[in-house]
Every structure is written in structure tokens, then in C-alpha cells.
Write a protein that holds these residues in place. Sequence first.
Motif, mmCIF file in Angstrom:
data_model
loop_
_atom_site.group_PDB
_atom_site.id
_atom_site.type_symbol
_atom_site.label_atom_id
_atom_site.label_comp_id
_atom_site.label_asym_id
_atom_site.label_seq_id
_atom_site.Cartn_x
_atom_site.Cartn_y
_atom_site.Cartn_z
ATOM 1 N N ASN A 94 -5.304 6.875 -2.988
ATOM 2 C CA ASN A 94 -5.932 6.872 -1.669
ATOM 3 C C ASN A 94 -6.364 8.259 -1.233
ATOM 4 O OD1 ASN A 94 -5.957 4.103 -0.927
ATOM 5 N ND2 ASN A 94 -3.749 4.179 -0.543
ATOM 6 N N GLY A 100 0.781 -1.229 0.000
ATOM 7 C CA GLY A 100 0.000 0.000 0.000
ATOM 8 C C GLY A 100 0.808 1.270 0.000
ATOM 9 N N ASN A 150 -0.013 4.732 -5.034
ATOM 10 C CA ASN A 150 -0.973 4.383 -3.995
ATOM 11 C C ASN A 150 -1.420 5.620 -3.221
ATOM 12 O OD1 ASN A 150 -1.078 1.578 -4.444
ATOM 13 N ND2 ASN A 150 0.749 1.234 -3.209
ATOM 14 N N ASP A 151 -0.484 6.494 -2.901
ATOM 15 C CA ASP A 151 -0.809 7.697 -2.141
ATOM 16 C C ASP A 151 -1.790 8.594 -2.900
ATOM 17 O OD1 ASP A 151 0.905 6.826 -0.183
ATOM 18 O OD2 ASP A 151 2.563 8.153 -0.766
ATOM 19 N N TYR A 156 -9.669 -0.747 -2.098
ATOM 20 C CA TYR A 156 -8.518 -0.759 -3.007
ATOM 21 C C TYR A 156 -7.566 -1.869 -2.604
ATOM 22 C CZ TYR A 156 -4.168 0.733 -5.237
ATOM 23 O OH TYR A 156 -3.001 0.773 -5.960
ATOM 24 N N HIS A 191 -10.203 8.699 -0.063
ATOM 25 C CA HIS A 191 -10.510 9.202 1.271
ATOM 26 C C HIS A 191 -11.411 10.428 1.217
ATOM 27 C CE1 HIS A 191 -6.638 7.156 2.962
ATOM 28 N NE2 HIS A 191 -7.636 6.320 2.817
#
Length: 266
Positions: free
Chosen positions: A62, A53, A58-59, A74, A66
Motif C-alpha cells: 500500500n 488489510g 499489506n503495508d 488491492y 499510494h
Amino acid sequence: MMRAAALSLGLLGLACAPLSFAHADGGAVAPAPAETSGDIYGTGWGMTLALDGTGFYNDVLNTVLHGMEAPKAYKPLPYKRAKVDFKSNVGSCLYPSDNGKREKGREIEDPEAYIQAQPLIWVESHIFSRFDEPPLPSLEALEGRKVAYPNGSALPTVLEGYGAKFLPTTTETAKARMLIAGRVDHMSGSLPDNVFVFKTLGRPLPPYNPDLALIRVGVSLVCHDTPENREFVEGFNAALANLVASGDMAEVFGAAGVDLRFMPKS
């Protein structure tokens, strides 16, 4: 002329990344049972999209999830596994991807069966040369050369006919190490991805021809076209637009040291 030809090759399955698009898991994978609802499957390939993750890709994803009221789950998976599960699960999405590259890479025959969210990251893919060689002047110069590429990508298909020998690799770092060690003459790679890879290895970016980009494209989510996914993509696009307008997405890119030219457009 050569530049136009290179650009017309289109999207290489993050063949160089991500879009891609150095990917993990080179073995055959049995298809998962078909499902009608699904998650987002991330095509794990190394430090920028790690299976745990972490990583820039990924950041970024996400951050958007969020900001949604009803996000999907995910799941970063090994590269081939992600594609297999996405194909068999008609409610799922694939990240990062692009319908155009999947069609041109002969991964799909029915692009109208999929929908795509707004671009999350703008990607440039290139052929990088060894440090002791100049940038590749043209694709014809690949004749007889060894090229490291991500296992499972469409690169050999897209560049067939240029006489190169393609060597599959399993991760971004493995691909970079092959180039550094001189085991190959070139490697496919994407920006901003390879900024992270070579920085970690204590090296600058290897030589590449900025006028010979294989792709310049915005990658994002590709989902099966279902009523549920249409609603999800609409909410995803709205959350992304809010993050760009507020400056929050620019902070994510800036904190990672990524040039804002790769950021989603407002």
C-alpha cells in the motif's frame, strides 16, 4: 553440496511464507468469470497479510500504491481464492509472488504470459525444527518426519522424494502452534514473516539452518502481460524507486522492526 541442492529447489510459492511465500482457505473454489481488467489479489495467510488489510506485507504494498498516480485496487483474499481469481482475470495481478517459483512449483506452463514488478520484499524460506531439536542438517533428514506447511502451496511437490509427511495448515499462527505443541517435527516458514508470528506467540524463532535456505528471493507483483499491465508495472517500479531513494521505505521497514536486509534494493 546439500546447500546447493536446497537453493536449486527454487521458489516454493511462498510455500514457506511467501513468495511465497501459512495460508487461509483450504476448500475448493469455483473459478470466477474471465475478465480483461483487474485488481491486485493478495494471497491472505494470516497476520502479515491479513484479509482486513493489516499486516506488514499489506503495508509495504500500500505504501507503493499510494505513491502512484494511477494505482490498481488491492484486494486481499483467501489464498486459494486469490490464485483462482488471478488465473481467470487476465487483467489482474497477484501479490506476493514470483514467476520463477510459480514455474518451478508447476503452477504455470507459460511464464512468458506474465510480467513481474521489481522486488518489494526479500524473503528467505527455511525448514524450522521443534524447540527441543537441532536445526535440520539436510533435506535427507526429512525422511519419516512430519512437516506443517501452508495449504495450497507447492512445498510437497518441490520436496517430493525426501520421504516427509506434509500436514496442511490454514494460517501462519496455526502452523506455528502445531510446531510449538510438538504435533509436527518441522514447519516451513519464511523470514521476515515468522519474526512477527513467534513474537506474537511470545516465543523466539525456532531452530533453523541458515545454510539450508529453500529460497532467497525478492517477491513482488506478478501480472498478466497486457499493455495496460505493462504501463501499470512501469509506474509501480518508478514509485518504488522513489520510496527507496527518499528513505520512506526504510522507515516502513524500521517501524515494523524488520531488518533492512529484507528491504527492496535501490
